[in-house]
Motif scaffolding. Sequence first.
Motif, mmCIF file in Angstrom:
data_model
loop_
_atom_site.group_PDB
_atom_site.id
_atom_site.type_symbol
_atom_site.label_atom_id
_atom_site.label_comp_id
_atom_site.label_asym_id
_atom_site.label_seq_id
_atom_site.Cartn_x
_atom_site.Cartn_y
_atom_site.Cartn_z
ATOM 1 N N SER A 1 20.264 54.193 93.660
ATOM 2 C CA SER A 1 19.192 55.118 94.014
ATOM 3 C C SER A 1 18.575 54.684 95.321
ATOM 4 C CB SER A 1 18.121 55.148 92.924
ATOM 5 O OG SER A 1 17.045 55.954 93.336
ATOM 6 N N MET A 2 18.444 55.625 96.261
ATOM 7 C CA MET A 2 17.872 55.304 97.569
ATOM 8 C C MET A 2 16.365 55.071 97.486
ATOM 9 S SD MET A 2 20.383 55.329 99.665
ATOM 10 C CE MET A 2 20.090 55.883 101.315
ATOM 11 N N ASN A 3 15.730 55.480 96.397
ATOM 12 C CA ASN A 3 14.275 55.408 96.295
ATOM 13 C C ASN A 3 13.782 54.083 95.718
ATOM 14 O OD1 ASN A 3 14.067 57.990 97.297
ATOM 15 N ND2 ASN A 3 14.147 58.907 95.276
ATOM 16 N N LYS A 4 14.687 53.283 95.159
ATOM 17 C CA LYS A 4 14.263 52.041 94.539
ATOM 18 C C LYS A 4 14.448 50.876 95.498
ATOM 19 C CE LYS A 4 15.220 53.498 89.862
ATOM 20 N NZ LYS A 4 15.932 53.218 88.637
ATOM 21 N N PHE B 1 26.149 61.749 113.283
ATOM 22 C CA PHE B 1 25.775 61.476 111.904
ATOM 23 C C PHE B 1 24.489 60.657 111.893
ATOM 24 C CE2 PHE B 1 30.463 61.782 111.529
ATOM 25 C CZ PHE B 1 30.527 62.832 110.631
ATOM 26 N N THR B 2 23.677 60.885 110.879
ATOM 27 C CA THR B 2 22.484 60.065 110.700
ATOM 28 C C THR B 2 22.920 58.682 110.233
ATOM 29 O OG1 THR B 2 22.183 60.645 108.380
ATOM 30 C CG2 THR B 2 21.139 62.099 110.016
ATOM 31 N N LEU B 3 22.013 57.741 110.264
ATOM 32 C CA LEU B 3 22.307 56.399 109.791
ATOM 33 C C LEU B 3 22.702 56.425 108.313
ATOM 34 C CD1 LEU B 3 22.423 53.400 110.445
ATOM 35 C CD2 LEU B 3 19.995 53.256 109.924
ATOM 36 N N GLU B 4 22.035 57.264 107.531
ATOM 37 C CA GLU B 4 22.352 57.386 106.105
ATOM 38 C C GLU B 4 23.754 57.958 105.919
ATOM 39 O OE1 GLU B 4 19.405 58.618 107.385
ATOM 40 O OE2 GLU B 4 18.085 57.078 106.583
ATOM 41 N N ASP B 5 24.127 58.944 106.741
ATOM 42 C CA ASP B 5 25.473 59.522 106.662
ATOM 43 C C ASP B 5 26.527 58.475 107.001
ATOM 44 O OD1 ASP B 5 24.489 62.007 105.942
ATOM 45 O OD2 ASP B 5 24.676 62.862 107.959
ATOM 46 N N LYS B 6 26.281 57.700 108.042
ATOM 47 C CA LYS B 6 27.227 56.658 108.431
ATOM 48 C C LYS B 6 27.403 55.645 107.312
ATOM 49 C CE LYS B 6 26.581 56.865 113.424
ATOM 50 N NZ LYS B 6 26.184 56.124 114.626
ATOM 51 N N GLU C 1 30.646 53.523 102.850
ATOM 52 C CA GLU C 1 30.678 53.215 101.426
ATOM 53 C C GLU C 1 31.811 53.974 100.732
ATOM 54 O OE1 GLU C 1 27.636 53.357 97.578
ATOM 55 O OE2 GLU C 1 27.104 54.385 99.425
ATOM 56 N N MET C 2 31.948 55.261 101.035
ATOM 57 C CA MET C 2 33.006 56.071 100.427
ATOM 58 C C MET C 2 34.387 55.586 100.865
ATOM 59 S SD MET C 2 31.343 59.876 100.704
ATOM 60 C CE MET C 2 32.593 60.754 99.752
ATOM 61 N N ALA C 3 34.509 55.164 102.109
ATOM 62 C CA ALA C 3 35.794 54.679 102.607
ATOM 63 C C ALA C 3 36.213 53.396 101.890
ATOM 64 C CB ALA C 3 35.724 54.450 104.117
ATOM 65 N N TRP C 4 35.254 52.538 101.569
ATOM 66 C CA TRP C 4 35.561 51.279 100.884
ATOM 67 C C TRP C 4 35.821 51.471 99.393
ATOM 68 C CZ3 TRP C 4 36.914 46.466 102.141
ATOM 69 C CH2 TRP C 4 36.733 46.061 103.448
ATOM 70 N N GLU C 5 35.280 52.530 98.790
ATOM 71 C CA GLU C 5 35.460 52.757 97.353
ATOM 72 C C GLU C 5 36.916 53.112 97.051
ATOM 73 O OE1 GLU C 5 30.992 54.456 96.364
ATOM 74 O OE2 GLU C 5 32.640 55.867 96.626
#
Length: 90
Positions: free
Chosen positions: A83-86, A3-8, A13-17
């Motif tokens: 947002s990943m861009n901000k 997995f990429t760093l972003e995927d990890k 994040e999804m696991a904690w939600e």
Amino acid sequence: MNFTLEDKDRIIEMAWEDRTPFEAIELQFGLKEKDVIAFMRANSKPSSFRMWRKRMAGRSTKHTALRSGDVNRFKCNRQRTISMNKISKR
């Protein structure tokens, strides 16, 4: 799986939600619940993993089949969109 760093970051994040079921993680990343547990164990500090496991134990919203009918989305409607861009200006 590689997995990429972003995927990890997203899997953690999804696991904690609370409202994101394990089935959504499986659909998006191909990790079953036992794989998510192993992933979290490998990618978290021991104390963070124990805290996560304690939090997830018995949480019905983490399993689609156990959810009540009024929970029909993956995130809380009060949750801010990230947002990943901000870049945060603090």
